[in-house]
Design a protein around this motif. Structure first.
Motif, PDB file in Angstrom:
ATOM      1  N   VAL A  21       8.518  -3.625   3.752  1.00 23.73           N
ATOM      2  CA  VAL A  21       8.261  -3.545   2.313  1.00 23.73           C
ATOM      3  C   VAL A  21       7.421  -4.763   1.963  1.00 23.73           C
ATOM      4  O   VAL A  21       7.845  -5.900   2.171  1.00 23.73           O
ATOM      5  N   VAL A  22       6.207  -4.536   1.469  1.00 23.17           N
ATOM      6  CA  VAL A  22       5.303  -5.668   1.262  1.00 23.17           C
ATOM      7  C   VAL A  22       5.193  -6.109  -0.197  1.00 23.17           C
ATOM      8  O   VAL A  22       4.842  -7.257  -0.473  1.00 23.17           O
ATOM      9  N   CYS A  23       5.473  -5.192  -1.145  1.00 24.82           N
ATOM     10  CA  CYS A  23       5.402  -5.581  -2.553  1.00 24.82           C
ATOM     11  C   CYS A  23       5.921  -4.444  -3.432  1.00 24.82           C
ATOM     12  O   CYS A  23       6.136  -3.322  -2.968  1.00 24.82           O
ATOM     13  N   ASP A  24       6.074  -4.749  -4.716  1.00 25.06           N
ATOM     14  CA  ASP A  24       6.370  -3.703  -5.698  1.00 25.06           C
ATOM     15  C   ASP A  24       5.096  -2.910  -5.985  1.00 25.06           C
ATOM     16  O   ASP A  24       3.980  -3.438  -5.866  1.00 25.06           O
ATOM     17  N   VAL A 106       0.336   3.563   4.805  1.00 21.13           N
ATOM     18  CA  VAL A 106       0.949   3.029   3.583  1.00 21.13           C
ATOM     19  C   VAL A 106       1.754   4.140   2.903  1.00 21.13           C
ATOM     20  O   VAL A 106       1.291   5.272   2.784  1.00 21.13           O
ATOM     21  N   LYS A 107       2.957   3.783   2.460  1.00 20.61           N
ATOM     22  CA  LYS A 107       3.803   4.738   1.752  1.00 20.61           C
ATOM     23  C   LYS A 107       4.384   4.037   0.526  1.00 20.61           C
ATOM     24  O   LYS A 107       4.810   2.877   0.605  1.00 20.61           O
ATOM     25  N   VAL A 108       4.368   4.724  -0.620  1.00 19.96           N
ATOM     26  CA  VAL A 108       4.981   4.200  -1.844  1.00 19.96           C
ATOM     27  C   VAL A 108       6.225   5.036  -2.134  1.00 19.96           C
ATOM     28  O   VAL A 108       6.156   6.257  -2.255  1.00 19.96           O
ATOM     29  N   GLU A 109       7.361   4.337  -2.222  1.00 17.14           N
ATOM     30  CA  GLU A 109       8.641   5.035  -2.425  1.00 17.14           C
ATOM     31  C   GLU A 109       9.550   4.165  -3.272  1.00 17.14           C
ATOM     32  O   GLU A 109       9.710   2.967  -2.996  1.00 17.14           O
ATOM     33  N   ASN A 110      10.112   4.741  -4.298  1.00 16.25           N
ATOM     34  CA  ASN A 110      11.018   3.995  -5.181  1.00 16.25           C
ATOM     35  C   ASN A 110      10.373   2.711  -5.704  1.00 16.25           C
ATOM     36  O   ASN A 110      11.000   1.651  -5.718  1.00 16.25           O
ATOM     37  N   ASN A 111       9.084   2.842  -6.100  1.00 17.51           N
ATOM     38  CA  ASN A 111       8.338   1.703  -6.664  1.00 17.51           C
ATOM     39  C   ASN A 111       8.126   0.567  -5.679  1.00 17.51           C
ATOM     40  O   ASN A 111       7.818  -0.556  -6.082  1.00 17.51           O
ATOM     41  N   LYS A 112       8.295   0.820  -4.406  1.00 19.91           N
ATOM     42  CA  LYS A 112       8.045  -0.177  -3.366  1.00 19.91           C
ATOM     43  C   LYS A 112       6.909   0.305  -2.465  1.00 19.91           C
ATOM     44  O   LYS A 112       6.775   1.505  -2.201  1.00 19.91           O
ATOM     45  N   VAL A 113       6.093  -0.646  -1.996  1.00 22.74           N
ATOM     46  CA  VAL A 113       4.984  -0.317  -1.098  1.00 22.74           C
ATOM     47  C   VAL A 113       5.395  -0.683   0.328  1.00 22.74           C
ATOM     48  O   VAL A 113       5.750  -1.828   0.614  1.00 22.74           O
TER      49      VAL A 113
END
Length: 543
Positions: A21-24, A106-113
């Protein structure tokens, strides 16, 4: 948080991946980028058009952090030397780098990158773009005369575009293509460390390389080239990229031992070892002469530089930068004799003893290094119908075509129309320009009708300080300066007709790359912008 996952590659065993998880999700706005760590891999995270993408963060040229560079649309430009990469694919879009970058999931899930990096590419920040190979059924031969950057990039682009014919690269050197920009910067480097590609690469992609072979003549009617060993080889299309050679002095004594010029890695090593503890004289105050002199400062017992102009770099970087570079070297004990020239090289027992100048001054010397410019290697074209200018540079159009069908020219010996200079024909002997030429030649050999449209970018290193330059400042009428030369932190804008045509900078990264990108996009940089105290568009604070 890190985890090891399995990533499926079609038809192959699952591949292990490291995911972090790298960032919001809201961390980056559109058009922004940041450096993140995934496992042990340094990654560039980018947001464009509302979509996140990730590529490796190290430029494939010399490893500069791309996160410190310039993001424009879907491409990022290196802050050091101007290489450009597509942030969606990692593909190289502008030289001097020659390799592409790995692209990460890259995947965005639950407001996390989340970014996933395949374990097998950790610590491998480069990839070679897909290339085809020879198809024996294709009876077509492309010959590349010259073993430098233009020929190499032409060969690679042909294979990347799935050209299946025969490719023959011919060089009079005994080395595969190597990075010539490093010759005057790391002069004791072993030849092997300078190679751009190894022989295995050429074998893999069916690119024939003929070394130690020189073209003597070309018959454009019969489509043949005659070589110095008597061989006559046919071609269907040909690239002439034989480059230029160092110009020697025209005076008595130039044939003495210890009169050296810099053209090859062997020449560089000779200079490195010959200057140790010696009284050294360098003739020439442009890039080669100044870099070689700066390199030798801690090795030679004394260094004297002779220049024909009032200041170094007078015709290229301008007198203001010339003056500060002269002061930099003078502070380290270098002596300059400007507005002068060599009248005679005096010797004893076939070795240099002194250098006599036209002003009457005599300088004792053990070693003389000549860096006064170049002559094009175009003698073998004389007698052919290929059109050349008054200085024997080959004239091409915006597609790098000569006046003869199926004959192209690229690199240092070319006079070509530079789009950003309103189509003015120029000859630019810089690395990135030759590479771009080679690519355009390949595309047009394949009938793609692609015009050359580049922003020249080069750099010079003196005493560990790198001056970067982008654009084409020939005929500039005004310089606008940001910062102070004496503080070793400045950005100089070169203006013509109230528009910025080039910029040079020291310790102001990524400002020169910002200017290069603006010019590449065809967006005018006005005199008012150059003079403004607002430097935010250059990604700089007040200077």
């Amino acid at each position: 948080m890190s985890e090891v996952q399995s990533g499926l590659v079609a038809g192959l065993e699952p591949e292990e991946e490291v995911t972090d998880v790298v960032c919001d999700e809201a961390k980056l706005k559109d058009g922004e980028m940041m450096e993140v760590e995934v496992g042990e891999h340094n990654v560039l995270l980018v947001r464009c058009d509302g979509v996140y993408s990730a590529i490796s963060n190290q430029c494939t040229h010399y490893g500069a952090p791309l996160s410190k560079g310039v993001l424009s649309g879907h491409r990022v430009r290196c802050p050091w030397h101007g290489s450009c990469f597509n942030v969606k694919t990692g593909d190289l879009e502008e030289y001097p780098g020659i390799d592409c970058l790995p692209c990460h999931k890259v995947k965005v899930e639950n407001n996390k990158v989340y970014v996933s990096v395949k374990k097998r590419i950790q610590g491998q920040p480069k990839r070679i773009k897909w290339m085809g190979a020879r198809d024996q059924a294709v009876l077509h031969t492309i010959m590349l005369l010259g073993g430098g950057a233009a020929s190499l990039m032409c060969a690679e682009t042909l294979r990347q575009e799935n050209y299946g014919g025969r490719i023959i690269m011919v060089s009079r050197d005994d080395l595969l293509p190597y990075d010539k920009t490093r010759l005057s910067k790391i002069m004791n480097a072993e030849s092997e460390s300078l190679l751009m590609r190894r022989m295995e690469f050429f074998h893999k992609y069916d690119i024939e390389v003929w070394l130690k072979k020189e073209a003597l003549s070309i018959d454009t009617n019969k489509k043949t080239v005659t070589f110095d060993d008597g061989l006559i080889q046919c071609y269907d299309q040909i690239l002439i990229a034989t480059g230029c050679r160092a110009k020697n002095l025209n005076c008595p004594g130039v044939d003495l031992e210890n009169v050296l010029m810099l053209e090859t890695p062997e020449d560089a090593r000779c200079i490195h070892y010959a200057c140790m503890g010696c009284r050294t004289v360098v003739v020439g105050t442009s890039f080669v002469g100044m870099e070689v002199a700066a390199y030798m400062i801690d090795m030679a017992s004394s260094i004297t530089i002779i220049g024909s102009s009032e200041l170094p770099y007078q015709k290229t970087l301008g007198p203001e930068i010339g003056k500060i570079t002269m002061l930099m070297l003078e502070e380290r004990g270098v002596t300059f004799y400007m507005n002068d020239a060599v009248a005679e090289v005096q010797g004893e027992n076939r070795r240099v003893k002194a250098v006599k100048l036209k002003s009457g001054i005599t300088i004792e010397a053990d070693l003389l290094i000549v860096g006064i410019g170049v002559n094009p290697n175009s003698e073998f074209l004389k007698g052919s119908p290929i059109r050349m200018d008054s200085k024997s540079y080959v004239i091409v159009d915006k597609y790098m075509r000569t006046n003869i069908t199926d004959v192209y020219c690229a690199g240092d010996l070319t006079s070509f129309p530079l789009k950003m200079a309103k189509g003015q024909n120029v000859s630019i002997g810089h690395w990135q320009t030759a590479q771009a030429h080679g690519r355009i030649v390949a595309l047009n050999m394949l009938r793609r009708e692609v015009e050359l449209n580049i922003v020249p970018f080069y750099w010079t290193v003196l005493l560990g300080r790198t001056i970067r330059y982008a654009g084409y400042g020939g005929g500039y009428t005004q310089m606008v300066l940001k910062g102070r030369f004496e503080n070793m932190k400045f950005l100089a804008f070169y203006l013509k007709d109230d528009e910025v045509v080039a910029a040079a900078g020291l310790n102001v990264e990524p400002a020169v790359s910002v200017v290069a990108e603006r010019l590449a996009e065809g967006r005018v940089i006005t005199k008012a912008e150059a003079e403004s105290d607002d430097l935010s568009w250059l990604k700089l604070q007040a200077m």
